[in-house]
Scaffold this active site. Structure first.
Site, PDB file in Angstrom:
ATOM      1  N   ARG A   4       0.808  -1.183  -0.758  1.00 45.00           N
ATOM      2  CA  ARG A   4       0.369  -0.145   0.004  1.00 45.00           C
ATOM      3  C   ARG A   4       1.142   1.164   0.179  1.00 45.00           C
ATOM      4  NH1 ARG A   4      -2.868  -0.350   4.736  1.00 45.00           N
ATOM      5  NH2 ARG A   4      -4.524  -1.729   3.511  1.00 45.00           N
ATOM      6  N   TYR A   5       1.921   1.390   0.788  1.00 44.07           N
ATOM      7  CA  TYR A   5       2.903   2.292   0.692  1.00 44.07           C
ATOM      8  C   TYR A   5       4.449   2.116  -0.118  1.00 44.07           C
ATOM      9  CZ  TYR A   5       0.340   3.116   5.000  1.00 44.07           C
ATOM     10  OH  TYR A   5      -0.928   3.155   6.132  1.00 44.07           O
TER      11      TYR A   5
ATOM     12  N   ARG B 219       7.309   0.398   1.962  1.00 37.99           N
ATOM     13  CA  ARG B 219       7.308  -1.049   2.649  1.00 37.99           C
ATOM     14  C   ARG B 219       5.985  -1.574   1.667  1.00 37.99           C
ATOM     15  NH1 ARG B 219       5.271   3.413   5.189  1.00 37.99           N
ATOM     16  NH2 ARG B 219       3.817   3.563   6.655  1.00 37.99           N
TER      17      ARG B 219
ATOM     18  N   CYS C 190      -2.515 -18.742  13.807  1.00 39.22           N
ATOM     19  CA  CYS C 190      -2.163 -17.818  14.895  1.00 39.22           C
ATOM     20  C   CYS C 190      -2.270 -18.890  16.015  1.00 39.22           C
ATOM     21  CB  CYS C 190      -3.360 -16.978  14.929  1.00 39.22           C
ATOM     22  SG  CYS C 190      -3.067 -15.457  14.091  1.00 39.22           S
TER      23      CYS C 190
ATOM     24  N   CYS D 224      -7.679 -14.024  18.263  1.00 40.45           N
ATOM     25  CA  CYS D 224      -8.565 -12.800  18.789  1.00 40.45           C
ATOM     26  C   CYS D 224      -9.417 -12.651  18.646  1.00 40.45           C
ATOM     27  CB  CYS D 224      -7.042 -11.292  18.209  1.00 40.45           C
ATOM     28  SG  CYS D 224      -6.295 -11.942  19.217  1.00 40.45           S
TER      29      CYS D 224
ATOM     30  N   CYS E  87     -10.830 -10.086  15.835  1.00 36.55           N
ATOM     31  CA  CYS E  87      -8.972  -9.637  15.022  1.00 36.55           C
ATOM     32  C   CYS E  87      -9.911  -9.367  13.138  1.00 36.55           C
ATOM     33  CB  CYS E  87      -9.030 -11.276  14.073  1.00 36.55           C
ATOM     34  SG  CYS E  87      -7.722 -11.156  12.903  1.00 36.55           S
TER      35      CYS E  87
ATOM     36  N   ARG F 258      -8.161  -9.414  10.126  1.00 43.38           N
ATOM     37  CA  ARG F 258      -8.527 -10.426   9.677  1.00 43.38           C
ATOM     38  C   ARG F 258      -9.257 -11.335   9.685  1.00 43.38           C
ATOM     39  NH1 ARG F 258      -2.496  -9.028   8.242  1.00 43.38           N
ATOM     40  NH2 ARG F 258      -1.965  -7.797   7.087  1.00 43.38           N
TER      41      ARG F 258
ATOM     42  N   ASP G  71     -11.062  -1.654  13.926  1.00 44.89           N
ATOM     43  CA  ASP G  71     -11.041  -2.003  12.156  1.00 44.89           C
ATOM     44  C   ASP G  71     -12.416  -1.958  12.610  1.00 44.89           C
ATOM     45  OD1 ASP G  71      -8.689  -0.646  11.328  1.00 44.89           O
ATOM     46  OD2 ASP G  71      -7.866  -2.858  11.759  1.00 44.89           O
TER      47      ASP G  71
ATOM     48  N   ASP H 291      -6.665   2.951  11.161  1.00 46.55           N
ATOM     49  CA  ASP H 291      -6.917   2.576   9.079  1.00 46.55           C
ATOM     50  C   ASP H 291      -7.754   2.816   8.365  1.00 46.55           C
ATOM     51  OD1 ASP H 291      -5.049   1.254   7.422  1.00 46.55           O
ATOM     52  OD2 ASP H 291      -4.234  -0.210   9.032  1.00 46.55           O
TER      53      ASP H 291
ATOM     54  N   LYS I  70      -3.284   3.650   6.638  1.00 46.80           N
ATOM     55  CA  LYS I  70      -3.166   4.898   8.669  1.00 46.80           C
ATOM     56  C   LYS I  70      -2.571   6.148   9.101  1.00 46.80           C
ATOM     57  CE  LYS I  70      -1.500   0.254  10.081  1.00 46.80           C
ATOM     58  NZ  LYS I  70      -0.914  -0.386   9.026  1.00 46.80           N
TER      59      LYS I  70
HETATM   60  C1  LIG Z   1      -0.072  -2.205   8.908  1.00 42.60           C
HETATM   61  C2  LIG Z   1       0.661  -1.531   7.105  1.00 42.60           C
HETATM   62  C3  LIG Z   1       1.689  -0.941   6.649  1.00 42.60           C
HETATM   63  C4  LIG Z   1       3.020  -0.452   8.092  1.00 42.60           C
HETATM   64  O1  LIG Z   1       2.518   0.590   8.683  1.00 42.60           O
HETATM   65  P1  LIG Z   1       2.922   1.968   9.859  1.00 42.60           P
HETATM   66  O2  LIG Z   1       2.402   2.674  10.078  1.00 42.60           O
HETATM   67  O3  LIG Z   1       4.638   1.585   8.701  1.00 42.60           O
HETATM   68  O4  LIG Z   1       3.150   0.982  10.847  1.00 42.60           O
HETATM   69  C5  LIG Z   1       2.554  -0.980   6.222  1.00 42.60           C
HETATM   70  N1  LIG Z   1       1.416  -2.150   4.730  1.00 42.60           N
HETATM   71  C6  LIG Z   1       0.343  -2.645   5.156  1.00 42.60           C
HETATM   72  C7  LIG Z   1      -0.380  -2.427   4.002  1.00 42.60           C
HETATM   73  C8  LIG Z   1      -0.179  -2.260   6.876  1.00 42.60           C
HETATM   74  O5  LIG Z   1      -1.339  -2.072   6.224  1.00 42.60           O
HETATM   75  S1  SF4 Z   2      -5.365 -10.156  15.936  1.00 48.35           S
HETATM   76 FE1  SF4 Z   2      -5.993 -11.527  14.558  1.00 48.35          FE
HETATM   77  S2  SF4 Z   2      -3.439 -12.104  13.001  1.00 48.35           S
HETATM   78 FE2  SF4 Z   2      -3.099 -11.136  15.417  1.00 48.35          FE
HETATM   79  S3  SF4 Z   2      -2.954 -13.074  17.226  1.00 48.35           S
HETATM   80 FE3  SF4 Z   2      -4.758 -12.054  16.990  1.00 48.35          FE
HETATM   81  S4  SF4 Z   2      -5.990 -13.298  15.664  1.00 48.35           S
HETATM   82 FE4  SF4 Z   2      -3.792 -14.056  14.781  1.00 48.35          FE
END
Ligand SMILES: *Cc1c(COP(=O)(O)O)cnc(C)c1O
Ligand code: SF4
Length: 345
Positions: A91-92, A95, A104, A108, A111, A113, A276, A313, A320
């Site tokens: 996305r960025y 990184r 996992c 959670c 979560c 995801r 989220d 986010d 974010k």
């Molecule tokens: C959260 C996230 C990151 C990391 O973001 P930081 O602000 O650097 O911690 C990088 N890529 C994606 C797609 C993310 O969701």
């Molecule tokens: S937040 Fe989601 S991805 Fe992270 S440890 Fe918990 S269940 Fe796993």
């Protein structure tokens, strides 16, 4: 005596006294929709007599998860639309995320995801791993790879070591960051072999950082502290990520105790995430105004190095952004102090 095992079935949770048998049928429906796992380390932190236990609330499934609000999304932060190749989210510019697996140690209940985690068959195959690494290698603007999942510290030390060796060979990478719940949720996995695997290969010009997901001061058990100390002692800088959760850590006293405990254990608080819009998580959601009030309270109470950044986010994948309280009012040239009093500047 056999070693205690991770609780994965509703029957296991009932037998452990974590779910009322009368509730079992409805919890079965939750379990059919979202993965369930409670490690012995986590189960041991729960007080089954407390109906509002903040550890149980994070990990033990509840009927409230069956309610999905119209604004909740199965892919709340647009991972899928930002995935150029399986296992990569980009996305960025500088990184990208690498998700080698969706398993996992625990699942959670909030979560982001949750629609996807828990599927062992979704672990990247060797060919898919090669394709993901080729993507990273082909993008010289990438400086950092964030290895997440699922939980990447569920990989064997051998797999982690080999992954790091491959990443270290990509000359434009400077930083590899692992995001994990293992030090808290399954601290016995942080063995000397795992810690050794996380050190960058000899001679590699690459830093490895670990960001630990932790939401409540009680999660920092004696075993968790030992796990964190092993990572710190190996020279791995530690960050924390906390999700703001109603009924778990939505009081200033709780967040203060958590941030203090993190710093005390050489973990630098990084993000406080606004929850989220994942499906079936409405019972955990606070307002952003509540989050800002908590951040204001922390500003007055805690050392600067114990202050996380409160972030949202943006739904859909726009990125974010900090959503903490503002202190400077440009319109009338006033600044607000930590006690809430305004001063002309
Ligand atoms: C959260 C996230 C990151 C990391 O973001 P930081 O602000 O650097 O911690 C990088 N890529 C994606 C797609 C993310 O969701
Ligand atoms: S937040 Fe989601 S991805 Fe992270 S440890 Fe918990 S269940 Fe796993």
């Amino acid at each position: 005596m056999s070693r205690p095992i991770t609780l994965r079935r509703v029957g296991d949770l009932v037998a452990a006294g974590l779910i009322d048998p009368a509730e079992a049928p409805v919890i079965e429906r939750v379990g059919a929709r979202y993965a369930v796992a409670v490690t012995p380390a986590v189960a041991g932190l729960i007080d089954p007599a407390d109906p509002h236990d903040p550890i149980a609330r994070q990990y033990v499934p509840s009927a409230a998860e069956l309610i999905t609000a119209p604004e909740e999304l199965s892919d709340p932060i647009g991972d899928i639309s930002h995935s150029p190749v399986r296992g990569v989210v980009h996305r960025y510019p500088d990184r990208a995320l690498l998700t080698p697996l969706l398993v996992c140690p625990v699942y959670c209940r909030f979560c982001f995801r949750r629609a996807r985690v828990g599927d062992a068959a979704a672990t990247l195959s060797d060919a898919e791993t090669e394709a993901a690494l080729a993507y990273v290698a082909g993008r010289p603007e990438l400086r950092e790879v964030i290895v997440t999942g699922g939980d990447p510290l569920m990989l064997t030390p051998q797999r982690i070591e080999s992954l790091l060796r491959r990443l270290a060979a990509i000359s434009h990478l400077e930083l590899v960051r692992f995001h994990s719940r293992v030090p808290v949720a399954d601290p016995e996995r942080v063995t000397p072999a795992l810690v050794a695997a996380l050190r960058p290969p000899g001679g590699a010009d690459l830093a490895v950082w670990v960001a630990v997901h932790v939401n409540h001061p009680r999660e920092l058990s004696a075993l968790a502290k030992t796990a964190l100390a092993r990572l710190s002692d190996a020279g791995i800088p530690l960050l924390s990520q906390t999700v703001l959760l109603r009924g778990v850590n939505d009081r200033a006293e709780t967040l203060e105790a958590l941030m203090r405990a993190l710093v005390r254990n050489r973990v630098r608080p990084y993000y406080l995430h606004h929850l989220d819009l994942a499906p079936g998580t409405g019972h955990f959601r606070t307002s952003i105004a509540e989050g800002q009030a908590l951040m204001r309270a922390l500003r007055g109470r805690l050392s600067g190095i114990a202050q996380p950044t409160y972030v949202l986010d943006i739904p859909g994948g726009a990125g974010k952004v900090p959503v903490g309280p503002g202190y400077w009012d440009e319109a009338d040239s006033h600044v607000t102090d930590p006690d809430g009093e305004r001063h002309a500047y």
